[in-house]
Design an enzyme around this catalytic site. Structure first.
Site, mmCIF file in Angstrom:
data_model
loop_
_atom_site.group_PDB
_atom_site.id
_atom_site.type_symbol
_atom_site.label_atom_id
_atom_site.label_comp_id
_atom_site.label_asym_id
_atom_site.label_seq_id
_atom_site.Cartn_x
_atom_site.Cartn_y
_atom_site.Cartn_z
ATOM 1 N N LYS A 191 0.853 -1.193 0.000
ATOM 2 C CA LYS A 191 0.000 0.000 0.000
ATOM 3 C C LYS A 191 0.896 1.253 0.000
ATOM 4 C CE LYS A 191 -3.625 -2.419 -0.335
ATOM 5 N NZ LYS A 191 -4.295 -3.265 0.630
HETATM 6 C C1 LIG Z 1 -5.240 -4.420 0.975
HETATM 7 C C2 LIG Z 1 -6.708 -4.473 0.904
HETATM 8 C C3 LIG Z 1 -7.487 -4.984 1.952
HETATM 9 C C4 LIG Z 1 -6.914 -5.699 3.118
HETATM 10 O O1 LIG Z 1 -5.990 -4.981 3.854
HETATM 11 P P1 LIG Z 1 -4.949 -5.799 4.767
HETATM 12 O O2 LIG Z 1 -4.200 -4.716 5.484
HETATM 13 O O3 LIG Z 1 -4.082 -6.606 3.846
HETATM 14 O O4 LIG Z 1 -5.732 -6.648 5.689
HETATM 15 C C5 LIG Z 1 -8.865 -4.861 1.876
HETATM 16 N N1 LIG Z 1 -9.452 -4.308 0.814
HETATM 17 C C6 LIG Z 1 -8.743 -3.830 -0.231
HETATM 18 C C7 LIG Z 1 -9.475 -3.179 -1.361
HETATM 19 C C8 LIG Z 1 -7.353 -3.917 -0.230
HETATM 20 O O5 LIG Z 1 -6.659 -3.452 -1.260
#
Ligand SMILES: *Cc1c(COP(=O)(O)O)cnc(C)c1O
Length: 377
Positions: A191
């Site tokens: 991210k």
């Molecule tokens: C990354 C992501 C998640 C989950 O986040 P985590 O921190 O990996 O649990 C949920 N929804 C979307 C759209 C994502 O890109």
């Protein structure tokens, strides 16, 4: 005579890349050496920074974006046999958290040129069992939040934003995280801001925030906990709790990266603008929407292309990764039968593909991506 063979490893531009700054590493190491590595002062500092950045009244740190979503659904009272109106154009986490509460995801259609939920398709998906609306800001581009909130208001439903990809996005001049919803961010490895793993629940509601702070750590209010003579603090737990809290080591990475977030966001926006400019006139390629009333968080660069397999093959042969990143999740057996009433999602699933857009890209990489596409397929 010895001969050396030079092995030329071909350059690749990856679809995603991890960015961990040296300052973040130093801060994490200092925290590891500090003698305190649990949920402590560094998490409070990180929460304050995110609250300030997103203009959220409360920011509650947790150990993943999935935990933030799960906690948000718990706060909304989603339980067995309930329904949540959401989107299938996302990562599986968004619907797994609904199943985990014994509830069912109900999918509304998307908009072809954003990948986001179509607010106009939400009302007919709402039943007496609906407990929440869960939109996703696909690739970090804000959904039509005014329209979604209008439907939610009219039907008395809470809105939970899956803002996992949307840190830094703004809607009508306001940061995602500041709207009258519960917004859930992710700090997973790739991210825009990483804490290795981590998440943040942002809300304007005092009671929801207080409950979230308790429930992320077994339902115990750490702030109100008082030590007792015999060591075990006295408490009375009144609601189901979880082990979802963030730790100070993760938060140390988060605080250092928050100091850079405006720089990161500006750089991603600059790359996005270059792509949009350079690819606008490419035959067989359609850009996604970029409306003047909102700005995305530039998680990745999605386009629609004709003959997608040929496109993917061509750009990969030129050293550039192209990926669908995530395609509709209702194809997974666990989420029920494949839906046949989502025509725009059907269309999107046939033509969407994403190009590398991340902070590790150099200007040369960006040129390579543009050349790889403009050369044609
Ligand atoms: C990354 C992501 C998640 C989950 O986040 P985590 O921190 O990996 O649990 C949920 N929804 C979307 C759209 C994502 O890109």
């Amino acid at each position: 005579m010895k001969t050396t063979v030079q092995v030329q490893t071909a350059k690749r531009v990856p679809i995603f890349a991890v960015y961990v700054s040296e300052r973040a590493i130093e801060r994490a190491v200092a925290t590891l050496r500090s003698g305190y590595i649990g949920d402590g002062p560094v998490v409070r500092e990180f929460e304050a920074q995110v609250a300030q950045f997103t203009q959220a009244r409360h920011a509650v740190a947790v150990n993943s974006g999935t935990s933030a979503l799960s906690l948000a659904l718990a706060l909304a009272g989603v339980g067995p046999d309930d329904e949540v109106v959401t989107t299938a154009q996302t990562f599986v986490a968004t619907s797994h958290v609904i199943l985990a509460r014994g509830a069912r995801p109900v999918y509304a259609d998307v908009q072809y040129l954003t990948g986001n939920i179509d607010p106009g398709d939400i009302p007919r998906r709402i039943t007496s069992r609906t407990k929440a609306i869960l939109p996703v800001h696909w690739a970090g581009y804000p959904c039509d939040m005014d329209e979604i909130l209008a439907v939610a208001d009219q039907r008395g439903l809470p809105v939970i934003e899956d803002a996992a990809q949307a840190l830094g996005a703004t809607y009508h001049g306001r940061p995602i995280g500041s709207l009258p919803t519960v917004a859930c961010f992710s700090f997973q490895a790739v991210k825009q801001l990483t804490t290795v793993d981590g998440g943040m629940l942002c809300t304007q509601d005092d009671d929801a925030a207080e409950s979230a702070r308790r429930r992320r750590w077994f339902g115990i209010d750490r702030a109100k906990r008082r030590p007792t003579l015999l060591g075990e603090p006295a408490w009375d737990i009144t609601e189901p709790g979880y082990k979802y809290h963030m730790n100070d080591v993760a938060a140390a990475l988060g605080t250092a990266h928050m100091d850079e977030l405006s720089t990161i966001h500006a750089r991603l926006g600059q790359i996005d603008a270059r792509y949009r400019d350079a690819l606008a006139d490419v035959p067989g390629l359609t850009l996604f929407d970029a409306a003047p009333d909102r700005e995305g968080a530039f998680f990745t660069f999605c386009v629609h292309v004709e003959r997608r397999d040929d496109f993917a093959h061509a750009v990969r042969s030129r050293g550039v990764d192209a990926s669908v990143v995530h395609l509709r999740i209702d194809t997974n057996t666990v989420f029920g039968p494949l839906r046949t009433d989502l025509p725009q999602l059907d269309r999107l699933t046939e033509t969407m593909i994403c190009l590398p857009l991340h902070y590790r890209l150099t200007d040369d990489d960006v040129d390579d991506v543009i050349d790889a596409v403009r050369t044609g397929w």
